[in-house]
Structure formats: C-alpha cells, structure tokens
Design a protein around this motif. Structure first.
Motif, mmCIF file in Angstrom:
data_model
loop_
_atom_site.group_PDB
_atom_site.id
_atom_site.type_symbol
_atom_site.label_atom_id
_atom_site.label_comp_id
_atom_site.label_asym_id
_atom_site.label_seq_id
_atom_site.Cartn_x
_atom_site.Cartn_y
_atom_site.Cartn_z
ATOM 1 N N ASP A 138 0.821 -1.215 0.000
ATOM 2 C CA ASP A 138 0.000 0.000 0.000
ATOM 3 C C ASP A 138 0.855 1.265 0.000
ATOM 4 N N GLY A 139 2.015 1.237 0.639
ATOM 5 C CA GLY A 139 2.914 2.382 0.569
ATOM 6 C C GLY A 139 3.394 2.626 -0.850
ATOM 7 N N GLU A 140 3.494 1.555 -1.618
ATOM 8 C CA GLU A 140 3.917 1.648 -3.014
ATOM 9 C C GLU A 140 2.945 2.482 -3.853
ATOM 10 N N LEU A 141 1.692 2.525 -3.434
ATOM 11 C CA LEU A 141 0.677 3.251 -4.201
ATOM 12 C C LEU A 141 0.904 4.757 -4.180
ATOM 13 N N GLN A 142 1.852 5.217 -3.371
ATOM 14 C CA GLN A 142 2.204 6.642 -3.357
ATOM 15 C C GLN A 142 3.029 7.037 -4.576
ATOM 16 N N GLU A 143 3.495 6.058 -5.337
ATOM 17 C CA GLU A 143 4.273 6.322 -6.545
ATOM 18 C C GLU A 143 3.354 6.726 -7.692
ATOM 19 N N GLY A 144 3.645 7.845 -8.344
ATOM 20 C CA GLY A 144 2.805 8.328 -9.429
ATOM 21 C C GLY A 144 2.705 7.384 -10.609
ATOM 22 N N VAL A 145 3.787 6.647 -10.891
ATOM 23 C CA VAL A 145 3.795 5.752 -12.047
ATOM 24 C C VAL A 145 2.736 4.663 -11.910
ATOM 25 N N VAL A 146 2.353 4.338 -10.666
ATOM 26 C CA VAL A 146 1.310 3.339 -10.442
ATOM 27 C C VAL A 146 0.014 3.747 -11.141
ATOM 28 N N TRP A 147 -0.316 5.013 -11.007
ATOM 29 C CA TRP A 147 -1.597 5.474 -11.544
ATOM 30 C C TRP A 147 -1.534 5.700 -13.052
ATOM 31 N N GLU A 148 -0.356 5.969 -13.592
ATOM 32 C CA GLU A 148 -0.198 5.995 -15.043
ATOM 33 C C GLU A 148 -0.450 4.595 -15.614
ATOM 34 N N ALA A 149 0.102 3.592 -14.939
ATOM 35 C CA ALA A 149 -0.110 2.216 -15.376
ATOM 36 C C ALA A 149 -1.580 1.828 -15.246
ATOM 37 N N ALA A 150 -2.212 2.276 -14.168
ATOM 38 C CA ALA A 150 -3.629 1.953 -13.958
ATOM 39 C C ALA A 150 -4.493 2.524 -15.077
ATOM 40 N N MET A 151 -4.178 3.749 -15.516
ATOM 41 C CA MET A 151 -4.930 4.342 -16.625
ATOM 42 C C MET A 151 -4.791 3.509 -17.889
#
Length: 263
Positions: A138-151
């Motif tokens: 869950d701490g990893e979800l603070q990385e912006g690249v996570v949400w780029e990948a999610a999109m």
C-alpha cells in the motif's frame, strides 16, 4: 491444496522465515509475514503456474516468495540459506536473471504494475488466455507511475490483469496515513476504471473466494484490496514499521518461535 493444508503450510512458512532471517541477520520480516496467505493462495490454488505470470512488485517481500518457490520445486530448499549473500541466486529483491520462477526483476516501487500492464497487453494482442498477477504494497501506491499504469490497464480493458494490494497500513518509516495518506483507495481505483474487491488477507477461505471472483470479471482490470497486518503472527512485530527490515535478535527469535507454536 485444501484449506487445512494451506493453514499448516502458512504456519510452517512463518516459522521457516523467522529462522532464516535470524540466521542471516538481514531481510524484511514485516512485509513477508503480511503477504504469506496471499502468496500461498496464488501459487497453490489460484494461478496456473505453467502459463500465468506473477510479479512481486513489493520486492522486499522476496524471502517469503523464495520459500514458496522452493516448496514448489523451482530450486532446492537448501539454497534459502544463501539469501542476500554476495553472488547468491537469491538476492534481496527478485531477480529474473538468476532465480528460477521469477518472471520479473523488481525493486523500484511502481515497476511491477507497469510491467504487468505490458505483459497483459502482450497476451491480449497474441490472443492468449494467460493471466498476470501483481502483488503490491500500500505504501507503493504513493508512486505516481502506479496510476499511469492503472490508466493504461483501464484503457486497454485488461481483464487478464489482477492487482492485489497487501493493505497493511505500514511502510518503511511509519504508517501510510502519517507518511502520505491515500484516502479512499477503493474509490481511487474505481476512478481509474478498475473493478474493486475487498477481502481479509489472512482469512484463507475469504481470500480464495475473492480471488476466484476476480478471475471472472470481464472487460476491466481488477484490484483486490487485501486487508492484512504487517508482521502477522508475531505480536511484537505486528503493525510496527521498525520490522520492515530489522534483524532478529536471539531473544526475539526465541520469543517469535514460541508465539508460532515452536517449543
């Protein structure tokens, strides 16, 4: 594997982990213990290990993954004693180049889901029914690249991608809430186009039911928020950020084994 067998395996793996990390005086006990049930359920009851891909995006939990790979026969169990040693095949974070059974080298947080999206898209383009499983912290979800990948996963309707979040609420320097609050994670993932499921990450019956349900979702990627406890099974480690990567002393080793049912 039936649920009673999995329960016994999880107990054995926790004991073996404590013994291993005490013996080498290095490693990451907290995040390994929180991910135990998730990893065993995936490898023994959910994934098709012949064709599916697994990515340990929270790479610091490698000690528990290595133990499971040894149980599955990817390499001899005696190799585990070489964990984190120079030139060992078992490095501190997963290395696809040196370790049988590792599909992707990880370490930099956010890398796992990004590569997982590429793998899942590749399978789709080839008309293959292989699935990709990504375990994140869950701490990893603070990385912006996570949400780029999610999109991207949402855009390409990657229903062959399953993200599991080891949702223990604790990271290296403190709680997730104190370091960088993530707010309503379910709402965030939904906003990025994911189907969201939540479960208890240490309750193997509920976990199995949820993961199987996730495999049935079509046209959108799925994320499973698995509520867990960092350091699960050892009371003085539970919920404590200091056990993200702290060596286990002789006294702590003895106390931990006693709690896990070892005389």
């Amino acid at each position: 594997m039936n649920l009673n067998e999995l329960t016994e395996l999880n107990k054995k793996l926790r004991i073996d982990l404590i013994n291993l990390l005490h013996s080498i005086q290095t490693g990451h006990p907290g995040g390994s213990l929180s991910a135990t049930e998730i990893l065993t359920m995936l490898y023994f009851n959910i994934m098709d290990c012949e064709k599916d891909r697994f990515i340990l995006s929270k790479g610091h939990a490698a000690p528990m993954l290595y133990q499971i790979l040894a149980e599955k026969g990817y390499f001899p169990e005696e190799e585990l004693k070489n964990l984190r040693q120079i030139s060992s095949m078992l490095q501190g974070h997963p290395c696809a180049k040196t370790t049988p059974g590792i599909d992707l080298s990880t370490g930099p947080l956010g890398l796992g889901i990004s590569a997982g999206v590429g793998m899942a898209k590749g399978f789709k383009m080839k008309g293959m029914d292989n699935r990709v499983y990504v375990l994140m912290g869950d701490g990893e979800l603070q990385e912006g690249v996570v949400w780029e990948a999610a999109m991207s996963a949402s855009k390409y309707k990657l229903d062959n991608l399953m993200v599991i979040v080891d949702y223990n609420g604790v990271q290296l320097d403190g709680t997730v809430e104190n370091i960088m609050p993530m707010g309503d994670l379910a709402a965030k993932w939904k906003a990025f186009g994911f189907h969201v499921l939540e479960t208890e990450g240490h309750h193997i019956e509920k976990l199995e039911k949820t993961l199987n349900k996730a495999k049935e979702i079509k046209d959108v990627p799925t994320v499973v928020l698995a509520n867990t406890v960092k350091g699960k099974g050892v009371s003085f480690m539970e919920g404590k950020n200091i056990w993200h990567g702290r060596p286990i002393s002789d006294v702590e080793h003895k106390d931990a084994l006693k709690e896990l049912g070892v005389n």
